[in-house]
Design a protein around this motif. Structure first.
Motif: not given
Lengths: 203, 191
Positions: A87, A95, A98, A120, A166
């Motif tokens: 993300v 994000c 998700q 991330s 993403r």
């Protein structure tokens, strides 16, 4: 009359600290659901050229995990299928939803002998604070902070501004990539698509 | 004299802080827009019966067969909604076991930005007993004054011609089912 006013003033003065404390408490309460999420606006849907494709051996990595340990892709070889969920950044709108979505469908992953690694480019303290408000997460959350975005770069999904796409990548038990999706950064990938891909994995 | 004035001003300021939890207070839904929104009818017979709907593929909130509708705008993905789900279930149980309220209000969830699949995941995961409807393309966002923060609750009453009047809006989680239940009761029953 003057005496009364004097009394009123005295009692008000006495009450003031209490009122301040109460007011601050109420504000803190309101702050709790006031959004901490930063909205970056609409971004270029994708901004990189993937370096991996279905059929490739997934590039290995070993990243720091929010629980203090390390998470290495190689450790799952021969054991479990792995979903890599890259993300862009903590505290951003899509994000922030998700992963909480994935958090309530552990059984859908397990049913397909799969685990999840969320990745991330944020550092551990940021990821800690951000994921803390999602509740208890059952999956790994890994920081690709330093060397900055190194794993995302190896997969060819590091955007020009230093955040990851993403992207969802499914790696099977033999370490082979079975699915690559670089999704529009502005929208959430559909859960049913992921589940459909998980079901396709060799049993 | 000046000191007294300052004290009074300070107290007024402090009290003002109580009633200004940011934009939550200003959030509005357009009642006319909400009345016109068309939602896909729930599949289940029980859900249709609960809402008093016909077999049509779509419905509007005004077609629901009760005097009032309590709408929860949520998302499967929203951690606050997930955390609040048990409280929401408790609220539903309270409504259903209250002889005055159960016939007056129907509870419905709108999963904004959620597909039918995602809404179903939420329904099953948290054993939600009232119907949850997907709003895949964020339609409800178009009738909102601000970005919708999920969950948001709206109590609407039917007027003539299946038009809705919004009685109450609550932005953010319920936390206390009893308190929220009492506030809807006051609006719908004791009149």
């Amino acid at each position: 009359m003057t005496e009364f006013l004097h009394y009123l003033r005295k009692s008000m003065l006495r009450l003031t600290p209490l009122v301040i404390v109460l007011a601050l408490a109420v504000n803190a309460f309101a702050e709790d659901f006031k959004s901490s999420v930063y909205n970056p606006g609409s971004l270029k849907p994708t901004d990189s050229s993937p370096l991996v494709k279905v059929g490739d051996i997934a590039p290995d990595f070993s990243l720091q995990d929010i629980t203090g340990g390390k998470v290495s892709l190689a450790n799952f070889r021969g054991k479990q299928n792995v979903v890599l969920s890259f993300v862009p950044a903590a505290w951003t709108p899509v994000c922030s939803q998700q992963w909480p979505g994935y958090n309530i469908v552990k059984e859908l992953f397990e049913a397909n002998d799969a685990t999840l690694i969320g990745i991330s480019v944020d550092n551990i303290p940021t990821l800690h604070a951000w994921t803390h408000q999602m509740g208890d997460l059952w999956f790994h959350v890994a920081s690709d902070f330093w060397p900055h975005g190194e794993v995302a770069r190896k997969y060819g999904i590091l955007r020009s501004d230093g955040v990851a796409e993403r992207a969802t990548i499914i790696v099977d038990k033999t370490g082979v990539i079975r699915y690559v999706e670089v999704h529009d950064i502005n929208t959430i990938p559909r859960l049913e698509n992921l589940v459909k891909e998980l079901k396709k994995l060799p049993k | 004299m000046r000191t007294r004035l300052l004290i009074v001003l300070a107290i007024i300021f402090q009290l003002a802080m109580f009633v200004s939890p940011g934009e939550a207070q200003d959030f509005k839904l357009d009642a006319k827009g909400l009345s016109q929104m068309r939602f896909p009818s729930p599949e289940g017979v029980a859900a249709k019966k609960y809402l008093g709907l016909s077999d049509a593929p779509e419905f509007t909130l005004g077609q629901i067969g009760s005097e009032a509708v309590l709408v929860m705008i949520f998302s499967m993905y929203c951690p606050v909604c997930q955390k609040d789900a048990p409280v929401v279930n408790q609220l539903y149980q309270m409504i259903e076991s209250d002889p005055n309220l159960r016939s007056k209000v129907r509870f419905i969830g709108i999963g904004t930005g959620n597909t039918p699949y995602e809404v179903e995941v939420f329904q099953k995961k948290f054993s939600i007993k009232f119907p949850l409807i997907p709003d895949d393309d964020f339609s409800i966002q178009k009738i909102s004054s601000h970005d919708i923060r999920t969950p948001t609750f709206a109590l609407a009453r039917k007027k003539a011609g299946n038009q809705l009047e919004i009685l109450k809006i609550k932005v953010g989680e319920i936390r206390e089912a009893r308190e929220f239940f009492d506030s809807i009761s006051r609006l719908l029953v004791s009149r």
